[in-house]
Structures are given as structure tokens and as C-alpha cells.
Scaffold this motif. Structure first.
Motif, PDB file in Angstrom:
ATOM      1  N   LEU A 131       5.759  -0.738  -6.544  1.00  0.00           N
ATOM      2  CA  LEU A 131       5.461  -0.379  -4.450  1.00  0.00           C
ATOM      3  C   LEU A 131       6.674  -1.219  -4.596  1.00  0.00           C
ATOM      4  CD1 LEU A 131       3.275  -0.012  -2.608  1.00  0.00           C
ATOM      5  CD2 LEU A 131       2.533  -2.764  -2.421  1.00  0.00           C
ATOM      6  N   GLU A 132       7.349  -2.111  -5.022  1.00  0.00           N
ATOM      7  CA  GLU A 132       8.795  -2.081  -4.218  1.00  0.00           C
ATOM      8  C   GLU A 132      10.010  -0.972  -3.656  1.00  0.00           C
ATOM      9  OE1 GLU A 132      12.055  -5.249  -5.607  1.00  0.00           O
ATOM     10  OE2 GLU A 132      10.393  -6.019  -5.947  1.00  0.00           O
ATOM     11  N   SER A 133       9.767  -0.052  -5.200  1.00  0.00           N
ATOM     12  CA  SER A 133      10.754   0.910  -5.200  1.00  0.00           C
ATOM     13  C   SER A 133      10.192   2.089  -4.315  1.00  0.00           C
ATOM     14  CB  SER A 133      10.956   1.251  -6.599  1.00  0.00           C
ATOM     15  OG  SER A 133      11.588   2.204  -6.329  1.00  0.00           O
ATOM     16  N   LEU A 134       9.487   2.230  -4.516  1.00  0.00           N
ATOM     17  CA  LEU A 134       8.272   2.810  -2.945  1.00  0.00           C
ATOM     18  C   LEU A 134       9.599   2.480  -1.216  1.00  0.00           C
ATOM     19  CD1 LEU A 134       5.556   4.028  -4.660  1.00  0.00           C
ATOM     20  CD2 LEU A 134       7.026   5.333  -4.777  1.00  0.00           C
ATOM     21  N   LEU A 135       8.132   1.156  -1.078  1.00  0.00           N
ATOM     22  CA  LEU A 135       8.668   0.496  -0.154  1.00  0.00           C
ATOM     23  C   LEU A 135      10.680   1.207   0.617  1.00  0.00           C
ATOM     24  CD1 LEU A 135       7.974  -0.552   2.702  1.00  0.00           C
ATOM     25  CD2 LEU A 135       7.930  -3.203   1.321  1.00  0.00           C
ATOM     26  N   ASN A 136      10.927   0.205  -0.592  1.00  0.00           N
ATOM     27  CA  ASN A 136      12.749   0.299  -0.235  1.00  0.00           C
ATOM     28  C   ASN A 136      12.935   1.958  -0.149  1.00  0.00           C
ATOM     29  OD1 ASN A 136      13.445  -2.592   0.031  1.00  0.00           O
ATOM     30  ND2 ASN A 136      12.690  -2.268  -2.325  1.00  0.00           N
ATOM     31  N   GLN A 137      12.559   3.198  -0.968  1.00  0.00           N
ATOM     32  CA  GLN A 137      12.510   4.133  -0.305  1.00  0.00           C
ATOM     33  C   GLN A 137      12.282   4.688   1.021  1.00  0.00           C
ATOM     34  OE1 GLN A 137      11.280   7.199  -3.130  1.00  0.00           O
ATOM     35  NE2 GLN A 137      10.898   5.765  -4.657  1.00  0.00           N
ATOM     36  N   ALA A 138      11.511   4.170   1.475  1.00  0.00           N
ATOM     37  CA  ALA A 138      10.202   4.323   2.750  1.00  0.00           C
ATOM     38  C   ALA A 138      11.639   4.162   3.777  1.00  0.00           C
ATOM     39  CB  ALA A 138       9.352   4.241   3.367  1.00  0.00           C
TER      40      ALA A 138
END
Length: 690
Positions: A131-138
Motif C-alpha cells: 500500500l505505501e508504494s501504491l499510494l506514493n505512486q498515485a
């Protein structure tokens, strides 16, 4: 596999209202894309956006990725083993990289050869790890033109971020974004209730915020504003004057909308209502009220962000805020009236239209000449059109328009009325800018239409004339909008005027200022090119448009009449056969060198089918020509539709390319005559099968 609903909220300082909706939509679409890229199953992604928060809500998000088998192909077997059957360095290196022995590798056999193969089992990662990586990507991809830093953080965002709530069901997912650790803390309303509170479950986000005076759902908030505006206006027996853009901007400014009613002194109503409405809407985001006849009321509505126990104080404050703005408009109006529009003509010489094309005074003189030219061709009063064209830009030099640019044109109308100009001239000063957008109204008189066409064509011809054609999405002079305006005026007002003539005259008025030798054809093609998009938006099929475009009619109303006729013709039973026959004729004639004569010699006919076709063409020609001269294209195509049987019989029984040269040329002439007759309206051979 377990699924839960996910809530992620960024608690911020007040976000820019003009960007709020797009930020919410982008956040959802970018996070959805990140989930899909990570192959995390979910049901839906929605968004919340309010002045102090951005959030995404994901339903039925799987707790982890699916396990999967990944096939990793190695070197070809021929390169994996030496002549003694021992693994080569390539095979050993590949096996080592996959954590296996060469002997454990499988074989992949295809028709192109045989390779080593390892089928690796890849366990799915849990959502908590991803989740951390996905959120920061967005977040990194959000459309933020001017990011900012705050405090001691090195991170950047459109506004400072104070809280990060991340709940998977009722569980907090421990991640970090924008320098903040996640939790379940959410900001409440800035003035009502608790400053922050803890959210117990992702599903309770909207409900919990509403109990803390925040309507987090953007559309729900906009709907609440709309309902309150309508209710308040109805109670006063008035109409609330707002559009979706103003409604959405108001919804971007408040989290807990409360609509209140205020008023201003009736004396301000002596100022043109457009100026008052402009300052209320654009400067203050207030909602004007109109009576049943469209007259402005001195009562207005506004939306506040708090539910006050003493609303009279808020109302009084807003009345104090609007009064100086209205007083400015009143002063500008009264002061401007002391000077006529005509007396402002010389001041236009101080403002450049475009450095290569001269000043606004020069542009006004060109518009006047071109407006008279157009007026003479559409049956308008040339003198009035010329006068309106000459004064068309003078209101740009008034204090009112300098302060409130959006009222240009409309103030010209009021000032012209004050100067005693003809009512047609005064109205034309406002209507020169019509239509301003898709679906906008058109000029109400032919004189105003002439001025509007002149203004748009002067800009088109001038900018094309110095080689500054619009490229991609860059169109600083709004040439596409101008072209569409020209088309709409000509077509919807049924004006008999030709683009070729207007463009040629507009170019001649410029004198030696223009340097592009191809501007004439470029401008006409550019305007006709906008016709394609305009007609497609109206549901006209592309083959019908192409059939008409092949004839390149340059009179817009004539173009539209042809399109309507061909659209109806395409529905006829005979249309498909006639289109096929025309295509066949076009192909035969295209293979001939030079132009084929249409002079037919009946004495060279040697069968009844040639005679029948010739007689039918002779009988139809006079009616087709007469109908075409009156632009009666349905009658043209209706007459041509009667030729189907005789054309089919000709092709079924006659060999066009006869060995006898004279007979062959005569038959080609017959087909050329047929083709010429059909091209009267459009190139029917372009029509696709119905």
C-alpha cells in the motif's frame, strides 16, 4: 480470500477551489491504476474531496495478490549444453539466477526450437506491504502545477498535509506518505465540533464526518448547495442565477454549506445588471436572483461554511463586502457615459491587436469594411453593420470593461444606447462575440451576424496570414472557436454567403500586412475542417460527410443542406446499389488518361441498354440542374434514385471497354455524363453500406 473496504484520507490545509474536483477525480483514477498494475483485486474506487481533505475509498479490496506461476525461459538447449552434454556457463548462470540446478529445469518445445524453462511459484504479497508504494505512486502523479513545502518537511504537495488516515476495514495500515505516519485521525470542521477525531472503520468515513459538520462527498455537497439555493429562491418567488461551474466552485469553498439571503441598495440596480452579476458571481461567488422577466433583484444568496447562531452578523458582513464592489461598478458606469463610444476610437490606436497586424483601431476599421461586405450579401443593412463594426471594440477602452473584462460587448451595447446609436447597432456591439461557446445563442439580426462574422474572419485571416496556424492544443487566438462560430451563424441563420468570397475580401482589407501566400486555401480548409467535427457531434456519419466534402462546397448553409439530403438519401432502398455503381464508374474513369468527354453520340449505341441509360440521363438532367440551382438537394437525389434500374441493367448487359475504340469512348462519355450528374450534390461513391 478475505476482502475489506479501504479508506485513505489526506487531511490538508484549504485546497485551491479551482483544482479540488480534478484532484479528487485524479486521485481515484491514479490509485485505481496503481491497484490494477499491482494485480490487487477490488470492486470499485470512489473519491471524496472537500476543502480540507482528499480521500479514496476502495470496496472489496483483496488482502493480498493471488499466488502465480511465472515462466522464466532460459537459453536454447543447443546453447545450454556442450558437445559432451555438460551445462554451459550460460545455462549455469541462468539456473543460479533462478535458484535451481540445471538438471531441475523443464523444457519448452515450440516449432522454433527447444529452450530450458523454469516455472517459478511467486506468492502474492499482502496489501499491507504494497500500500505505501501504491499510494506514493498515485500522489506523485497528481496534477499539481505548483507544489509547496511546509514546516521542516522535505516533501511537497499542493498544500500542507497534517493527517494521513489509512484504514483497511477497522485496521490501521502502517505506512508513511508525504512525511506522515498513517493512523485513524481525521480532521473535523475548522470551526464546528472537534478539531480531530478517530475513525473506527473505513465504511463510516462519510457518516462520521457528517456528524462533525463535513459533507465529504463532493457531488452530495454540490447537490445540497443546489437544493438550498432553489429552496431559498423559490421562497422569495425569484430565480437563482447560477450555472454548474459556479455551483461547483461554491462546493469547493465550503465543507458544511449553509445558504443565506442578503441584499443591497436598490439604487445600484440603475447599473446594467450584467456588470452587477459579474462582480457578484466572479468576485464574491454570490448567487444573484432574477424575477420572472429576467430583471435583477437587489436580494441575493450566498453560501457560508458555518451554521451560525447569529446569521444576521454573517449577512451584514457580506452586505458590507459587496457594497464597495457595486459602488465601483456604479461609478465606472456613470463616468463612462460622459464620453461617447465614437470619441474613444482614437484611443484604440494605443492597443495592439497583434504586433504584425496592427492596433485595435485598425482592426475596427477592417471589421467595419468586412461587415458591410457581408451585410450586402446576406440582405442586411450595410450602413448599420459598418457602423457597428467601427464601434465594435471601443468599449474595451472604458473603465467598466477594464475593471470587469467579461462584460465587454454588453457594456458597448449599453453605452451605445446612451449615445443614441441605432438599436440595431447597439445590439450588434454585444452580439459580435456570439456564439461564445458550444450551444450559445446566435446574433439576433443579420446586421449583428455580419459584424460577428467580420470579427471572426478578420482574426482567422490575419493570424493565418502571418503564418501562426494553431498547432496541437495551442490556439492562443481561439481560431477553432472562431471557425465554429462562423459555421454556426451561416448554417443556423441560413445565410447565403460564401467562405471563399469572405476570406478573399478579408485578406484584401489587410493590404500588404499578410505574407502567407497560401492563407486563402488554408483558412477555408481550416473552417471546413471544423465542419467535420461539428457534424459528427450532431450524429452525422463520417461517410456522408466525406461524400459532401469531396465536392468542397464553400457556402456553409449549402454544405449543411447537402449533408442533410445525403443522410436521407442513404436510407433509401436504392442508395447502396447507386453508391456501388458510382464507385464502379469512378474506378473506370480514373483509369483513363486525361479527362473523359461527356459528349455522347447516340448513333454509336449498339444495344437498348445504352439507349435506355442515355434517355434516362437526358430526362433527369434538366430536373437535376434546376433543383441544384435552387439548392434543393433532396429533389436532386430523389430524381437520381429513379435511375437505379436503368444503371443496373447497363452494367449487367454492356461491356464498357469495347474493342471498338469509338464505341468504347462513347460508353466512357456516357459514364462521365452519369458521374457528372451524380456529383451535382455529393460523391455518392463515398457512401458505405447502410
Amino acid at each position: 480470500m478475505r476482502t475489506e473496504n479501504l479508506l485513505i484520507e489526506l487531511g490538508t490545509e484549504e485546497l485551491p477551489p479551482t483544482a479540488l474536483k480534478s484532484l479528487g477525480e485524479s486521485f481515484a483514477s491514479l490509485f485505481r491504476a496503481a491497484l490494477e498494475s499491482a494485480e490487487l483485486p477490488f470492486a470499485s474506487v470512489s473519491w471524496f474531496a472537500a476543502p480540507r481533505r482528499l480521500a479514496v475509498y476502495v470496496t472489496e479490496l483483496a488482502e493480498s495478490q493471488q499466488d502465480k506461476t511465472v515462466e522464466k525461459r532460459g537459453p536454447a538447449v543447443s546453447a545450454a549444453f556442450d558437445s559432451e552434454g555438460n551445462p554451459t556457463k550460460a545455462a549455469l548462470g541462468w539456473a543460479r539466477g533462478n535458484g535451481i540446478e540445471v538438471a531441475d529445469a523443464e523444457r519448452l518445445v515450440t516449432d522454433k526450437g527447444e529452450w530450458l524453462l523454469h516455472k517459478a511459484h511467486v506468492p502474492g504479497q499482502p496489501v499491507t506491504a504494497l500500500l505505501e508504494s501504491l499510494l506514493n505512486q498515485a500522489i506523485a502523479k497528481l496534477p499539481i502545477p505548483k507544489p509547496m513545502r511546509w514546516g521542516n518537511y522535505n516533501t511537497q504537495f499542493i498544500r500542507p498535509v497534517h493527517t494521513l488516515a489509512v484504514l483497511y476495514g477497522s485496521e490501521v495500515v502502517n505506512i508513511t506518505a508525504l512525511g506522515l505516519p498513517s493512523g485513524r485521525v481525521v480532521q473535523g470542521h475548522r470551526f464546528h465540533g472537534e478539531a480531530t477525531f478517530e475513525l473506527d472503520h473505513a465504511d463510516n468515513y462519510a457518516m462520521a464526518l457528517e456528524s462533525h459538520y463535513v459533507v465529504a462527498d463532493f457531488q452530495a455537497r454540490a447537490d445540497k448547495v443546489r437544493e438550498a439555493l432553489e429552496a431559498n429562491a423559490s421562497a422569495l418567488n425569484l430565480h437563482a442565477d447560477y450555472d454548474d461551474a459556479l455551483l461547483e466552485e461554491i462546493a469547493c469553498l465550503v465543507e458544511w454549506p449553509v445558504v443565506l439571503t442578503a441584499s443591497f441598495e436598490k439604487g445600484f440596480l440603475d447599473v446594467p445588471k450584467e456588470a452587477l452579476i459579474y462582480t457578484m458571481k466572479d468576485d464574491q461567488k454570490y448567487v444573484p436572483l432574477l424575477d420572472s422577466e429576467g430583471n435583477l433583484s437587489n436580494t441575493f444568496l450566498f453560501v457560508t461554511n458555518i451554521e451560525s447562531q447569529d446569521p444576521a452578523q454573517i449577512i451584514s458582513g457580506n452586505e458590507k463586502v459587496i457594497r464597495p464592489r457595486l459602488a465601483d461598478a456604479e461609478f465606472f458606469f456613470n463616468n463612462d457615459k460622459k464620453q461617447t463610444l465614437e470619441s474613444r476610437l482614437d484611443s484604440l490606436d494605443s492597443v495592439l491587436f497583434q504586433k504584425q497586424l496592427g492596433t485595435l483601431k485598425e482592426k475596427s476599421a477592417r471589421i467595419a469594411r468586412l461587415a458591410r461586405f457581408v451585410a450586402d450579401r446576406i440582405g442586411a443593412d450595410g450602413e448599420l453593420a459598418e457602423r457597428a463594426g467601427l464601434l465594435s471594440k471601443t468599449d474595451l477602452m472604458t473603465n467598466m470593461v477594464m475593471e470587469f473584462p467579461d462584460v465587454q460587448g454588453v457594456m458597448g451595447m449599453y453605452y451605445a444606447q446612451n449615445d443614441g446609436e441605432d438599436p440595431v447597432v447597439a445590439r450588434a456591439l454585444y452580439e459580435q462575440y456570439l456564439p461564445r461557446f458550444a450551444g450559445d445563442t446566435l446574433p439576433s439580426s443579420k446586421e449583428a451576424a455580419a459584424v460577428s462574422l467580420a470579427d471572426k474572419l478578420d482574426t482567422l485571416v490575419g493570424i493565418f496570414g502571418i503564418g501562426q496556424l494553431p498547432k496541437g492544443d495551442k490556439d492562443p487566438f481561439a481560431l477553432r472557436r472562431a471557425a465554429i462560430g462562423v459555421l454556426r451563424i451561416c448554417v443556423e441563420m441560413n445565410l447565403t454567403v460564401d467562405l471563399d468570397d469572405m476570406v478573399a475580401h478579408a485578406a484584401s482589407v489587410y493590404g500588404d500586412k499578410l505574407s502567407n501566400d497560401e492563407l486563402h486555401s488554408q483558412v477555408v480548409d481550416f473552417v471546413l475542417g471544423r465542419f467535420v467535427a461539428l457534424l459528427q457531434d450532431q450524429g452525422i456519419s463520417i461517410d456522408v460527410i466525406q461524400a459532401v466534402s469531396a465536392r468542397r462546397p464553400t457556402q456553409p448553409s449549402d454544405y449543411a443542406a447537402r449533408v442533410a439530403a445525403v443522410s436521407d438519401f442513404k436510407q433509401l432502398e436504392q442508395a447502396e446499389a447507386l453508391a456501388a455503381a458510382n464507385k464502379r464508374v469512378a474506378n473506370i474513369l480514373a483509369k483513363q488518361s486525361g479527362n473523359v468527354s461527356t459528349q455522347v453520340d447516340p448513333t454509336l449505341f449498339d444495344n437498348q441498354y445504352e439507349t435506355a441509360l442515355y434517355d434516362a440521363l437526358q430526362g433527369a438532367e434538366s430536373q437535376v440542374r434546376a433543383a441544384a440551382a435552387e439548392h434543393n438537394y433532396p429533389a436532386v437525389l430523389s430524381e437520381l434514385a429513379t435511375l437505379r434500374d436503368v444503371i443496373d441493367a447497363f452494367f449487367d448487359n454492356v461491356m464498357v471497354m469495347s474493342d471498338d475504340e469509338a464505341v468504347r469512348n462513347n460508353r466512357l462519355a456516357l459514364l462521365a455524363l452519369l458521374r457528372e450528374l451524380f456529383l451535382t450534390t455529393a460523391d455518392i461513391s463515398q457512401l458505405a453500406k447502410a
